[in-house]
Design a protein around this motif. Structure first.
Motif, PDB file in Angstrom:
ATOM      1  N   CYS A 136      51.480 102.581 -33.818  1.00 58.76           N
ATOM      2  CA  CYS A 136      52.197 103.802 -33.525  1.00 58.76           C
ATOM      3  C   CYS A 136      51.803 104.872 -34.537  1.00 58.76           C
ATOM      4  O   CYS A 136      51.337 104.585 -35.629  1.00 58.76           O
ATOM      5  N   ILE A 157      47.879 109.150 -29.671  1.00 59.27           N
ATOM      6  CA  ILE A 157      48.847 108.053 -29.760  1.00 59.27           C
ATOM      7  C   ILE A 157      48.261 106.784 -29.150  1.00 59.27           C
ATOM      8  O   ILE A 157      48.421 105.682 -29.680  1.00 59.27           O
ATOM      9  N   ILE A 200      57.155 109.240 -24.088  1.00 60.07           N
ATOM     10  CA  ILE A 200      56.960 108.616 -25.394  1.00 60.07           C
ATOM     11  C   ILE A 200      58.320 108.305 -26.005  1.00 60.07           C
ATOM     12  O   ILE A 200      59.352 108.794 -25.533  1.00 60.07           O
ATOM     13  N   GLN A 201      58.292 107.489 -27.027  1.00 62.66           N
ATOM     14  CA  GLN A 201      59.528 107.210 -27.752  1.00 62.66           C
ATOM     15  C   GLN A 201      59.220 107.263 -29.250  1.00 62.66           C
ATOM     16  O   GLN A 201      58.092 106.997 -29.672  1.00 62.66           O
ATOM     17  N   GLY A 202      60.207 107.645 -30.019  1.00 66.26           N
ATOM     18  CA  GLY A 202      60.014 107.746 -31.460  1.00 66.26           C
ATOM     19  C   GLY A 202      61.065 106.935 -32.187  1.00 66.26           C
ATOM     20  O   GLY A 202      62.235 106.974 -31.841  1.00 66.26           O
ATOM     21  N   LYS A 229      59.061 113.457 -25.145  1.00 63.33           N
ATOM     22  CA  LYS A 229      60.194 112.540 -25.240  1.00 63.33           C
ATOM     23  C   LYS A 229      61.186 112.815 -24.119  1.00 63.33           C
ATOM     24  O   LYS A 229      61.687 111.897 -23.471  1.00 63.33           O
ATOM     25  N   TYR A 239      55.727 107.390 -33.310  1.00 57.49           N
ATOM     26  CA  TYR A 239      55.729 107.639 -31.878  1.00 57.49           C
ATOM     27  C   TYR A 239      54.803 106.681 -31.167  1.00 57.49           C
ATOM     28  O   TYR A 239      53.746 106.336 -31.677  1.00 57.49           O
ATOM     29  N   LEU A 267      56.202 117.158 -29.017  1.00 55.60           N
ATOM     30  CA  LEU A 267      56.667 115.770 -29.024  1.00 55.60           C
ATOM     31  C   LEU A 267      58.025 115.667 -28.333  1.00 55.60           C
ATOM     32  O   LEU A 267      58.279 114.726 -27.580  1.00 55.60           O
ATOM     33  N   CYS A 299      57.537  99.913 -31.690  1.00 53.95           N
ATOM     34  CA  CYS A 299      58.576 100.949 -31.668  1.00 53.95           C
ATOM     35  C   CYS A 299      59.894 100.344 -31.158  1.00 53.95           C
ATOM     36  O   CYS A 299      59.866  99.556 -30.252  1.00 53.95           O
TER      37      CYS A 299
END
Lengths: 109, 109
Positions: B41, B35, B70-72, B65, B81, B61, A109
DNA sequence: AATATTAATCGTAATATTGCAATATATATG
DNA sequence: CATATATATTGCAATATTACGATTAATATT
């Protein structure tokens, strides 16, 4: 709506969510820390210690009790609270499992 | 009312409460587990995986975030993600501290 | 018994959360 | 460009949470 769809999830997921929710409030974190920090059990100095009204504290204690994380024993007029060791350890393990299941960054990511 | 009195508590207590609250929902626990379980991812198989509508998943989500957990990253039409390793490790440590601060039962209750 | 002390409960107002249908946005692909 | 695909946003209804004043309950103390 406004109602969590618990039937979709496993019992483990639901139980963990309920116990995490019990801790997920600054007042209840403060209460737990105070109970832990005191070597002995706490006989309701909490109202003076935190800046919240007595019914509010009582309600937070009730939620922690409902989640099984603390126990209270009547001591004359007052009530002494302390950690419920079994539930505390079990939750610690459950959370530890969740976090530990994530090993190293997949760096995608 | 209906509003948490954050000014009464420390920054640490408030931040921990916010991040715990982000995890304290069965859908979000399930999302995190999914996840983590996927080695790579996750690009939104979540809607099919969990039994919730797409806007509901998207909202969960977003909360994860916002909590920084988490990061997307945009991958063409879809979004991938994954866990945000730094925040994840920091939260793990913070929770670990809270639980570890309780040593042995004071057996006074 | 009357009073004080401590904690729980009730009722209520303000705000937050959950979930989804409808819609919007943004990027592919024909 | 038109259409398909994937995700985000908006708006809303139902429910939950937070906080506290007023009251109650239960035990001590005088």
């Amino acid at each position: 709506m406004g109602l969590t769809k618990t039937e979709i999830f496993t019992d483990e997921q639901n139980k963990l969510a309920i116990q995490l929710k019990a801790i997920a409030h600054p007042a209840r974190i403060a209460i737990l820390q105070y109970i832990i920090a005191a070597k002995a059990c706490i006989c309701g100095d909490l109202v003076e210690e935190l800046g919240l009204a007595q019914p509010t504290i009582s309600q937070h204690l009730k939620e922690l009790k409902n989640a099984g994380l603390i126990q209270g024993t009547i001591e004359g007029v007052s009530v002494c609270y302390c950690i419920e060791p079994t539930a505390w350890a079990a939750l610690q393990k459950e959370i530890s499992n969740l976090f530990a299941s994530y090993k190293d960054p997949n760096n995608c990511c």
